[in-house]
Design a protein around this motif. Structure first.
Motif, PDB file in Angstrom:
ATOM      1  N   SER A   1      -9.199   7.093  12.307  1.00 41.89           N
ATOM      2  CA  SER A   1      -8.910   8.392  11.701  1.00 41.89           C
ATOM      3  C   SER A   1      -9.811   8.640  10.491  1.00 41.89           C
ATOM      4  CB  SER A   1      -7.431   8.453  11.290  1.00 41.89           C
ATOM      5  OG  SER A   1      -7.139   7.467  10.330  1.00 41.89           O
ATOM      6  N   ASN A   2      -9.641   9.812   9.911  1.00 37.65           N
ATOM      7  CA  ASN A   2     -10.361  10.185   8.689  1.00 37.65           C
ATOM      8  C   ASN A   2      -9.353  10.351   7.567  1.00 37.65           C
ATOM      9  OD1 ASN A   2     -12.708  10.265  10.112  1.00 37.65           O
ATOM     10  ND2 ASN A   2     -13.020  12.460   9.956  1.00 37.65           N
ATOM     11  N   LEU A   3      -9.793  10.073   6.365  1.00 33.23           N
ATOM     12  CA  LEU A   3      -8.998  10.315   5.170  1.00 33.23           C
ATOM     13  C   LEU A   3      -9.610  11.531   4.484  1.00 33.23           C
ATOM     14  CD1 LEU A   3      -6.823   9.446   3.124  1.00 33.23           C
ATOM     15  CD2 LEU A   3      -8.543   7.957   2.084  1.00 33.23           C
ATOM     16  N   ASN A   4      -8.826  12.607   4.360  1.00 27.79           N
ATOM     17  CA  ASN A   4      -9.292  13.846   3.731  1.00 27.79           C
ATOM     18  C   ASN A   4      -8.453  14.101   2.486  1.00 27.79           C
ATOM     19  OD1 ASN A   4     -11.186  14.756   5.845  1.00 27.79           O
ATOM     20  ND2 ASN A   4      -9.331  14.775   7.082  1.00 27.79           N
ATOM     21  N   LEU A   5      -9.113  14.134   1.329  1.00 25.68           N
ATOM     22  CA  LEU A   5      -8.430  14.378   0.060  1.00 25.68           C
ATOM     23  C   LEU A   5      -9.184  15.425  -0.740  1.00 25.68           C
ATOM     24  CD1 LEU A   5      -7.753  10.681  -1.022  1.00 25.68           C
ATOM     25  CD2 LEU A   5      -6.102  12.288  -0.078  1.00 25.68           C
TER      26      LEU A   5
ATOM     27  N   ALA B   1      -4.746   5.301  -9.283  1.00 27.22           N
ATOM     28  CA  ALA B   1      -5.303   4.810  -8.018  1.00 27.22           C
ATOM     29  C   ALA B   1      -4.227   4.826  -6.935  1.00 27.22           C
ATOM     30  CB  ALA B   1      -5.843   3.399  -8.195  1.00 27.22           C
ATOM     31  N   ILE B   2      -4.650   5.190  -5.745  1.00 27.83           N
ATOM     32  CA  ILE B   2      -3.768   5.041  -4.588  1.00 27.83           C
ATOM     33  C   ILE B   2      -4.294   3.865  -3.771  1.00 27.83           C
ATOM     34  CG2 ILE B   2      -3.046   7.454  -4.475  1.00 27.83           C
ATOM     35  CD1 ILE B   2      -5.013   7.770  -2.100  1.00 27.83           C
ATOM     36  N   GLN B   3      -3.388   3.133  -3.204  1.00 25.38           N
ATOM     37  CA  GLN B   3      -3.795   2.013  -2.360  1.00 25.38           C
ATOM     38  C   GLN B   3      -3.418   2.358  -0.922  1.00 25.38           C
ATOM     39  OE1 GLN B   3      -1.793  -1.984  -2.325  1.00 25.38           O
ATOM     40  NE2 GLN B   3      -3.752  -2.593  -3.242  1.00 25.38           N
ATOM     41  N   PHE B   4      -4.372   2.175  -0.023  1.00 27.40           N
ATOM     42  CA  PHE B   4      -4.092   2.440   1.387  1.00 27.40           C
ATOM     43  C   PHE B   4      -4.605   1.288   2.233  1.00 27.40           C
ATOM     44  CE2 PHE B   4      -8.213   4.341   0.560  1.00 27.40           C
ATOM     45  CZ  PHE B   4      -8.969   4.038   1.673  1.00 27.40           C
TER      46      PHE B   4
ATOM     47  N   PRO C   1       0.825  -1.223   0.000  1.00 28.06           N
ATOM     48  CA  PRO C   1       0.000   0.000   0.000  1.00 28.06           C
ATOM     49  C   PRO C   1       0.854   1.266   0.000  1.00 28.06           C
ATOM     50  CG  PRO C   1      -0.716  -1.543   1.702  1.00 28.06           C
ATOM     51  CD  PRO C   1       0.570  -2.068   1.145  1.00 28.06           C
ATOM     52  N   ASP C   2       0.295   2.344  -0.543  1.00 29.11           N
ATOM     53  CA  ASP C   2       0.967   3.641  -0.549  1.00 29.11           C
ATOM     54  C   ASP C   2       1.004   4.259   0.842  1.00 29.11           C
ATOM     55  OD1 ASP C   2       1.374   3.745  -3.429  1.00 29.11           O
ATOM     56  OD2 ASP C   2      -0.795   4.063  -3.580  1.00 29.11           O
ATOM     57  N   ALA C   3       0.019   3.900   1.692  1.00 25.35           N
ATOM     58  CA  ALA C   3      -0.062   4.485   3.028  1.00 25.35           C
ATOM     59  C   ALA C   3      -0.744   3.508   3.977  1.00 25.35           C
ATOM     60  CB  ALA C   3      -0.850   5.787   2.985  1.00 25.35           C
ATOM     61  N   ALA C   4      -0.328   3.561   5.236  1.00 22.95           N
ATOM     62  CA  ALA C   4      -0.996   2.819   6.307  1.00 22.95           C
ATOM     63  C   ALA C   4      -1.648   3.858   7.211  1.00 22.95           C
ATOM     64  CB  ALA C   4       0.007   1.975   7.087  1.00 22.95           C
TER      65      ALA C   4
END
Length: 185
Positions: free
Chosen positions: A10-14, A77-80, A2-5
Protein backbone atom coordinates in the motif's frame (compact mmCIF):
# COMPACT_ATOMS: atom_id res chain seq x y z
CA UNK A 1 3.45 -0.56 20.03
CA UNK A 2 3.09 1.09 16.61
CA UNK A 3 0.27 3.59 16.04
CA UNK A 4 -0.74 1.75 12.85
CA UNK A 5 -0.12 -1.49 10.98
CA UNK A 6 -0.07 -0.97 7.21
CA UNK A 7 -0.17 -3.47 4.36
CA UNK A 8 3.06 -4.11 2.49
CA UNK A 9 1.58 -3.34 -0.94
CA UNK A 10 0.00 0.00 0.00
CA UNK A 11 0.86 3.69 0.03
CA UNK A 12 1.00 6.03 3.00
CA UNK A 13 -0.58 9.41 2.14
CA UNK A 14 -0.30 12.23 4.68
CA UNK A 15 -0.76 15.99 4.62
CA UNK A 16 0.25 18.60 7.14
CA UNK A 17 -2.83 20.54 8.28
CA UNK A 18 -3.40 23.80 10.11
CA UNK A 19 -0.13 25.32 9.09
CA UNK A 20 0.59 28.83 7.93
CA UNK A 21 2.48 28.67 4.64
CA UNK A 22 5.04 31.47 4.99
CA UNK A 23 7.55 31.75 2.13
CA UNK A 24 10.46 31.75 4.61
CA UNK A 25 9.52 28.33 6.05
CA UNK A 26 10.87 25.03 4.79
CA UNK A 27 9.05 21.77 5.34
CA UNK A 28 10.34 18.27 5.64
CA UNK A 29 9.02 14.80 6.41
CA UNK A 30 11.55 12.95 8.55
CA UNK A 31 11.62 9.14 8.43
CA UNK A 32 13.55 7.02 10.90
CA UNK A 33 14.08 3.48 9.64
CA UNK A 34 15.92 2.47 12.80
CA UNK A 35 19.31 3.83 11.74
CA UNK A 36 18.72 7.52 12.39
CA UNK A 37 16.28 10.07 10.96
CA UNK A 38 16.55 11.30 7.40
CA UNK A 39 14.44 13.79 5.40
CA UNK A 40 12.41 12.19 2.60
CA UNK A 41 10.77 15.21 0.94
CA UNK A 42 10.36 18.97 1.28
CA UNK A 43 6.61 19.33 0.81
CA UNK A 44 3.57 19.54 3.04
CA UNK A 45 2.11 16.34 1.55
CA UNK A 46 3.63 12.88 1.56
CA UNK A 47 2.92 9.89 -0.68
CA UNK A 48 5.12 6.99 0.36
CA UNK A 49 5.11 3.59 -1.39
CA UNK A 50 5.52 1.07 1.42
CA UNK A 51 6.93 -1.62 -0.90
CA UNK A 52 9.99 0.64 -1.20
CA UNK A 53 10.42 0.60 2.58
CA UNK A 54 9.90 -3.12 3.17
CA UNK A 55 8.51 -4.82 6.26
CA UNK A 56 9.53 -3.21 9.54
CA UNK A 57 8.72 -0.50 12.07
CA UNK A 58 9.28 3.17 11.23
CA UNK A 59 8.96 6.57 12.91
CA UNK A 60 7.73 9.55 10.91
CA UNK A 61 7.44 13.23 11.82
CA UNK A 62 6.79 16.52 10.05
CA UNK A 63 9.23 19.38 10.57
CA UNK A 64 8.96 23.12 9.91
CA UNK A 65 12.25 25.04 9.62
CA UNK A 66 12.82 28.77 9.53
CA UNK A 67 14.98 29.90 6.60
CA UNK A 68 16.28 32.71 8.89
CA UNK A 69 17.78 30.37 11.50
CA UNK A 70 14.92 31.14 13.88
CA UNK A 71 14.55 27.51 14.86
CA UNK A 72 12.38 24.58 13.99
CA UNK A 73 9.22 22.89 15.12
CA UNK A 74 8.39 19.20 14.77
CA UNK A 75 5.19 17.24 15.02
CA UNK A 76 4.87 14.37 17.40
CA UNK A 77 6.35 11.30 15.71
CA UNK A 78 4.00 8.57 14.62
CA UNK A 79 5.21 5.01 14.57
CA UNK A 80 3.90 2.61 11.96
CA UNK A 81 4.61 -0.96 11.05
CA UNK A 82 4.76 -2.18 7.45
CA UNK A 83 3.46 -5.73 7.59
CA UNK A 84 5.31 -8.55 5.80
CA UNK A 85 4.42 -9.24 2.17
CA UNK A 86 1.85 -11.98 1.53
CA UNK A 87 3.24 -15.34 0.40
CA UNK A 88 1.21 -18.05 -1.30
CA UNK A 89 0.03 -21.23 0.39
CA UNK A 90 0.82 -24.65 -1.11
CA UNK A 91 -1.52 -27.59 -1.61
CA UNK A 92 -0.76 -31.25 -2.31
CA UNK A 93 -2.40 -34.66 -2.64
CA UNK A 94 -2.37 -36.62 0.59
CA UNK A 95 -1.02 -39.52 -1.48
CA UNK A 96 1.52 -38.19 -3.99
CA UNK A 97 1.44 -41.47 -5.97
CA UNK A 98 -2.16 -40.96 -7.13
CA UNK A 99 -2.84 -38.29 -9.73
CA UNK A 100 -5.26 -39.90 -12.23
CA UNK A 101 -8.63 -41.22 -11.11
CA UNK A 102 -11.68 -43.09 -12.40
CA UNK A 103 -14.88 -41.27 -13.31
CA UNK A 104 -17.20 -41.03 -10.29
CA UNK A 105 -14.46 -41.97 -7.84
CA UNK A 106 -13.95 -39.97 -4.65
CA UNK A 107 -10.68 -38.08 -5.00
CA UNK A 108 -7.95 -38.61 -2.48
CA UNK A 109 -7.67 -35.68 -0.15
CA UNK A 110 -6.09 -32.46 -1.21
CA UNK A 111 -4.50 -30.79 1.75
CA UNK A 112 -2.89 -27.53 2.71
CA UNK A 113 0.79 -28.45 2.87
CA UNK A 114 2.07 -24.92 3.61
CA UNK A 115 0.00 -22.08 5.02
CA UNK A 116 -0.02 -18.60 3.52
CA UNK A 117 2.21 -16.15 5.36
CA UNK A 118 2.59 -12.40 5.73
CA UNK A 119 0.55 -9.55 7.15
CA UNK A 120 -0.70 -10.59 10.62
CA UNK A 121 -0.60 -14.34 9.73
CA UNK A 122 -4.39 -14.79 9.77
CA UNK A 123 -6.13 -16.04 6.61
CA UNK A 124 -9.45 -17.43 5.35
CA UNK A 125 -9.23 -20.10 2.67
CA UNK A 126 -11.45 -20.97 -0.30
CA UNK A 127 -10.98 -23.93 -2.65
CA UNK A 128 -11.29 -22.94 -6.32
CA UNK A 129 -11.43 -24.74 -9.64
CA UNK A 130 -11.02 -23.57 -13.22
CA UNK A 131 -12.09 -26.56 -15.34
CA UNK A 132 -15.47 -27.76 -14.08
CA UNK A 133 -16.23 -30.61 -11.73
CA UNK A 134 -16.88 -28.32 -8.75
CA UNK A 135 -19.93 -26.14 -9.20
CA UNK A 136 -19.38 -24.16 -6.01
CA UNK A 137 -16.35 -22.91 -4.14
CA UNK A 138 -15.74 -24.89 -1.00
CA UNK A 139 -14.93 -22.93 2.12
CA UNK A 140 -11.91 -24.26 3.97
CA UNK A 141 -11.37 -22.77 7.40
CA UNK A 142 -9.97 -25.72 9.34
CA UNK A 143 -6.39 -26.68 8.52
CA UNK A 144 -7.12 -30.24 9.74
CA UNK A 145 -9.76 -30.83 7.06
CA UNK A 146 -9.04 -31.92 3.52
CA UNK A 147 -10.92 -31.52 0.24
CA UNK A 148 -12.59 -34.68 -1.12
CA UNK A 149 -14.81 -34.49 -4.23
CA UNK A 150 -16.58 -36.92 -6.55
CA UNK A 151 -14.72 -36.72 -9.84
CA UNK A 152 -16.53 -36.36 -13.16
CA UNK A 153 -14.08 -34.26 -15.18
CA UNK A 154 -10.40 -33.44 -15.27
CA UNK A 155 -10.02 -30.22 -13.34
CA UNK A 156 -7.51 -27.84 -11.81
CA UNK A 157 -7.82 -26.98 -8.14
CA UNK A 158 -6.15 -24.21 -6.17
CA UNK A 159 -6.62 -22.60 -2.79
CA UNK A 160 -7.26 -18.87 -2.37
CA UNK A 161 -5.92 -17.37 0.87
CA UNK A 162 -7.53 -14.06 1.85
CA UNK A 163 -5.80 -12.00 4.53
CA UNK A 164 -8.18 -11.35 7.43
CA UNK A 165 -6.56 -7.93 8.07
CA UNK A 166 -7.46 -6.77 4.54
CA UNK A 167 -4.06 -6.80 2.84
CA UNK A 168 -5.29 -8.82 -0.13
CA UNK A 169 -5.30 -12.40 -1.37
CA UNK A 170 -2.81 -14.89 -2.73
CA UNK A 171 -3.46 -18.12 -4.56
CA UNK A 172 -1.70 -21.43 -4.12
CA UNK A 173 -0.09 -23.65 -6.66
CA UNK A 174 -2.56 -25.33 -9.00
CA UNK A 175 -3.04 -29.10 -8.97
CA UNK A 176 -4.51 -30.87 -12.00
CA UNK A 177 -6.71 -33.82 -11.11
CA UNK A 178 -6.91 -36.12 -14.16
CA UNK A 179 -10.08 -38.20 -14.56
CA UNK A 180 -10.50 -41.14 -16.93
CA UNK A 181 -13.67 -40.93 -19.06
CA UNK A 182 -16.83 -42.65 -17.87
CA UNK A 183 -17.11 -46.27 -18.96
CA UNK A 184 -19.92 -46.77 -21.41
CA UNK A 185 -21.13 -49.34 -23.93
Amino acid sequence: NPDAALCFNSNLNLSAVNLIDYPFYSYSWILDEGNGPSPINNETALDLNLVDLGAGTYDLEFQVLSDFTCGQSSSQAIQFEVLPELAEPEIAFQDQNLQTFCFGELSPGLTLSQEATGSLESFSYTWQTSMGGLNDNYIFNDFEDNLFITLEDTLSISLLATDDYGCGSVISNEIVVNVYPELSL
